[in-house]
Scaffold this active site. Structure first.
Site, PDB file in Angstrom:
ATOM      1  N   GLY A 156       0.864  -1.196   0.000  1.00 59.86           N
ATOM      2  CA  GLY A 156       0.000   0.000   0.000  1.00 59.86           C
ATOM      3  C   GLY A 156       0.887   1.228   0.000  1.00 59.86           C
ATOM      4  N   ARG A 157       0.307   2.336   0.480  1.00 61.55           N
ATOM      5  CA  ARG A 157       1.040   3.607   0.428  1.00 61.55           C
ATOM      6  C   ARG A 157       2.320   3.565   1.255  1.00 61.55           C
ATOM      7  NH1 ARG A 157      -4.889   5.858   1.235  1.00 61.55           N
ATOM      8  NH2 ARG A 157      -4.812   3.959   2.452  1.00 61.55           N
ATOM      9  N   ILE A 158       2.252   2.940   2.438  1.00 60.87           N
ATOM     10  CA  ILE A 158       3.455   2.913   3.296  1.00 60.87           C
ATOM     11  C   ILE A 158       4.511   1.980   2.688  1.00 60.87           C
ATOM     12  CG2 ILE A 158       4.343   2.342   5.605  1.00 60.87           C
ATOM     13  CD1 ILE A 158       1.466   3.077   6.658  1.00 60.87           C
ATOM     14  N   ARG A 179      -1.838  -8.368  -2.327  1.00 61.91           N
ATOM     15  CA  ARG A 179      -3.056  -9.000  -2.842  1.00 61.91           C
ATOM     16  C   ARG A 179      -3.236  -8.660  -4.320  1.00 61.91           C
ATOM     17  NH1 ARG A 179      -7.237  -6.897   1.525  1.00 61.91           N
ATOM     18  NH2 ARG A 179      -5.804  -5.190   1.209  1.00 61.91           N
ATOM     19  N   ILE A 238       6.003  -3.616  11.004  1.00 62.78           N
ATOM     20  CA  ILE A 238       5.427  -2.331  11.430  1.00 62.78           C
ATOM     21  C   ILE A 238       3.926  -2.323  11.121  1.00 62.78           C
ATOM     22  CG2 ILE A 238       7.525  -0.922  11.235  1.00 62.78           C
ATOM     23  CD1 ILE A 238       6.263   0.136   8.533  1.00 62.78           C
ATOM     24  N   ALA A 239       3.368  -3.521  10.821  1.00 63.28           N
ATOM     25  CA  ALA A 239       1.974  -3.573  10.372  1.00 63.28           C
ATOM     26  C   ALA A 239       1.023  -3.682  11.565  1.00 63.28           C
ATOM     27  CB  ALA A 239       1.802  -4.726   9.416  1.00 63.28           C
ATOM     28  N   ARG A 240       0.857  -4.883  12.072  1.00 63.99           N
ATOM     29  CA  ARG A 240      -0.020  -5.126  13.211  1.00 63.99           C
ATOM     30  C   ARG A 240       0.447  -6.376  13.930  1.00 63.99           C
ATOM     31  NH1 ARG A 240      -1.683  -0.873  13.429  1.00 63.99           N
ATOM     32  NH2 ARG A 240      -3.801  -0.057  13.376  1.00 63.99           N
ATOM     33  N   GLU A 269      -0.461  -6.589  22.333  1.00 62.62           N
ATOM     34  CA  GLU A 269       0.213  -5.413  22.890  1.00 62.62           C
ATOM     35  C   GLU A 269      -0.754  -4.595  23.761  1.00 62.62           C
ATOM     36  OE1 GLU A 269       1.270  -3.736  18.978  1.00 62.62           O
ATOM     37  OE2 GLU A 269      -0.027  -2.032  19.428  1.00 62.62           O
ATOM     38  N   HIS A 287       5.134   0.459  19.360  1.00 64.44           N
ATOM     39  CA  HIS A 287       4.120   0.936  18.403  1.00 64.44           C
ATOM     40  C   HIS A 287       4.207   2.461  18.200  1.00 64.44           C
ATOM     41  CE1 HIS A 287      -0.051  -0.208  16.588  1.00 64.44           C
ATOM     42  NE2 HIS A 287       0.517   0.783  15.913  1.00 64.44           N
ATOM     43  N   ILE A 288       5.369   2.888  17.709  1.00 65.13           N
ATOM     44  CA  ILE A 288       5.606   4.334  17.564  1.00 65.13           C
ATOM     45  C   ILE A 288       5.872   4.748  16.112  1.00 65.13           C
ATOM     46  CG2 ILE A 288       6.432   4.727  19.922  1.00 65.13           C
ATOM     47  CD1 ILE A 288       9.341   4.573  18.744  1.00 65.13           C
TER      48      ILE A 288
HETATM   49  C1  8YV Z   1      -1.431   4.470  15.577  1.00 67.89           C
HETATM   50  C2  8YV Z   1      -1.297   2.792  13.644  1.00 67.89           C
HETATM   51  O1  8YV Z   1      -0.469   5.049  16.386  1.00 67.89           O
HETATM   52  O2  8YV Z   1      -2.407   4.272  12.180  1.00 67.89           O
HETATM   53  C3  8YV Z   1      -2.251   3.115  12.547  1.00 67.89           C
HETATM   54  O3  8YV Z   1      -2.859   2.166  12.014  1.00 67.89           O
HETATM   55  O4  8YV Z   1      -1.003   1.687  13.877  1.00 67.89           O
HETATM   56  C4  8YV Z   1      -0.651   3.870  14.445  1.00 67.89           C
HETATM   57  O5  8YV Z   1      -0.255   4.902  13.605  1.00 67.89           O
HETATM   58  C5  8YV Z   1      -2.287   3.604  16.464  1.00 67.89           C
HETATM   59  O6  8YV Z   1      -3.113   2.732  15.806  1.00 67.89           O
HETATM   60  C6  8YV Z   1      -3.114   4.491  17.375  1.00 67.89           C
HETATM   61  O7  8YV Z   1      -4.340   4.846  16.872  1.00 67.89           O
END
Ligand code: 8YV
Length: 328
Positions: A156-158, A179, A238-240, A269, A287-288
């Site tokens: 995606g964009r990131i 996908r 850095i996803a989830r 988390e 998660h920063i």
């Molecule tokens: C947020 C993130 O800090 O935008 C997202 O999907 O994972 C992070 O940028 C976090 O979800 C807080 O809302």
């Protein structure tokens, strides 16, 4: 007519609260208390809108208990905290906060790739512990970024932002799996080549995960996938949390199935799998990835603007289930 009632579920910038207060009757969790689901429901009852963050789960139970709710605006691009089907069924609009965090998050993804490959935090801990007494030829020898192969899972964009940084800034060969395949112009812009997931895992020197979480992407990377990767490879998430099987990853890191990992997100988390805390070859951050002041401010402003537009009868900026608007 009285103002719509809004709940801001987590502490946010005071200027955002001030802005919302010009339009709404606002209750805000500025103390940033940790709310259970029952607490969230208690505070959300009677509210017409909610300003949420990634940790605030909006599901059928919450929706059934809060029949006045019309919109939830997430201050996050990811929205796996929303049960979109349940929200659509309940006629509740969902919005997220895309785009404004793309470059900041891509910067951080790249930082984590570099920190992981070059063993930044591991070597800093060694120095801080007073263990550095002499130079040695292979001390914290890591792997190169420049000229290596970067594998991006989720384009995606990131993902595209990370591809451009890698290809144009560091001369990396970029491969990706997604996908759907990007169009040729976008592939050329990112200097990225589409491959299967298997080829990506087998050939990348550095794998970065940037795909959205869903039931389908749960444990996209587990023991079997880690075993497909090169023993010299690194993995960055850095996803989830939940996209990686954290227990399997800790085991793979301990057994040197891969060289190292960098994680900004975790299963369950803010708890972190205890085995991950025991292995040295992992860079861990809380998660920063989107956390710079201008970007967090922009994310919060976009969530606020979605609420303001919605209650003013204007089209919301970034709706996720716009179909409900026709029914409201
Ligand atoms: C947020 C993130 O800090 O935008 C997202 O999907 O994972 C992070 O940028 C976090 O979800 C807080 O809302």
């Amino acid at each position: 007519m009285s103002q719509p009632k809004i709940l801001v579920a987590r502490a946010v910038f005071p200027e955002i609260i001030d802005r919302l207060s010009q339009h709404f009757d606002v209750e805000s969790n500025q103390a940033d208390a940790s709310w259970s689901k029952a607490d969230l429901i208690e505070h959300l009852k009677g509210k017409h809108g909610a300003f949420t963050t990634g940790g605030d789960r909006i599901d059928a139970e919450v929706l059934a208990a809060c029949p006045d709710l019309k919109i939830c605006a997430n201050m996050a691009v990811g929205y796996n905290n929303f049960d979109i089907d349940a929200m659509t069924a309940a006629g509740v609009l969902a919005t997220n906060a895309p785009d404004v965090l793309t470059e900041t998050t891509a910067d951080f993804g790249f930082a984590l790739i570099m920190a992981t490959a070059r063993r930044l935090t591991e070597s800093e801990h060694y120095l801080r512990a007073g263990q550095w007494t002499k130079w040695s030829f292979d001390m914290f020898a890591g792997s190169d970024i420049h000229g290596s192969t970067l594998g991006i899972l989720g384009m995606g964009r990131i993902g595209q932002g990370i591809a451009k940084r890698g290809a144009h800034g560091f001369g990396m060969k970029v491969i990706y799996h997604n996908r759907s395949r990007l169009d040729a112009a976008l592939e050329a812009e990112c200097k990225a080549r589409y491959v299967s997931k298997e080829e990506l895992l087998k050939t990348a020197d550095h794998v970065v995960l940037v795909l959205p979480y869903s039931a389908a992407s749960h444990h996209t990377i587990g023991a079997a996938e880690l075993a497909q990767m090169k023993p010299t490879a690194t993995l960055v998430n850095i996803a989830r949390g939940g996209i990686v099987d954290d227990a399997a990853l800790a085991k793979a890191l301990k057994n040197k199935v891969i060289a190292a990992a960098g994680l900004d997100v975790f299963e369950g988390e803010p708890k972190v799998h205890p085995d991950l805390l025991q292995v040295p070859n992992v860079v861990l951050t809380p998660h920063i990835a989107s956390s710079t002041i201008p970007t967090r401010l922009a994310m919060a402003a976009l969530a606020a603007d979605n609420l303001i537009a919605f209650f003013a009868g204007k089209p919301p900026l970034t709706p996720l289930n716009a179909a409900v608007l026709a029914r409201q």
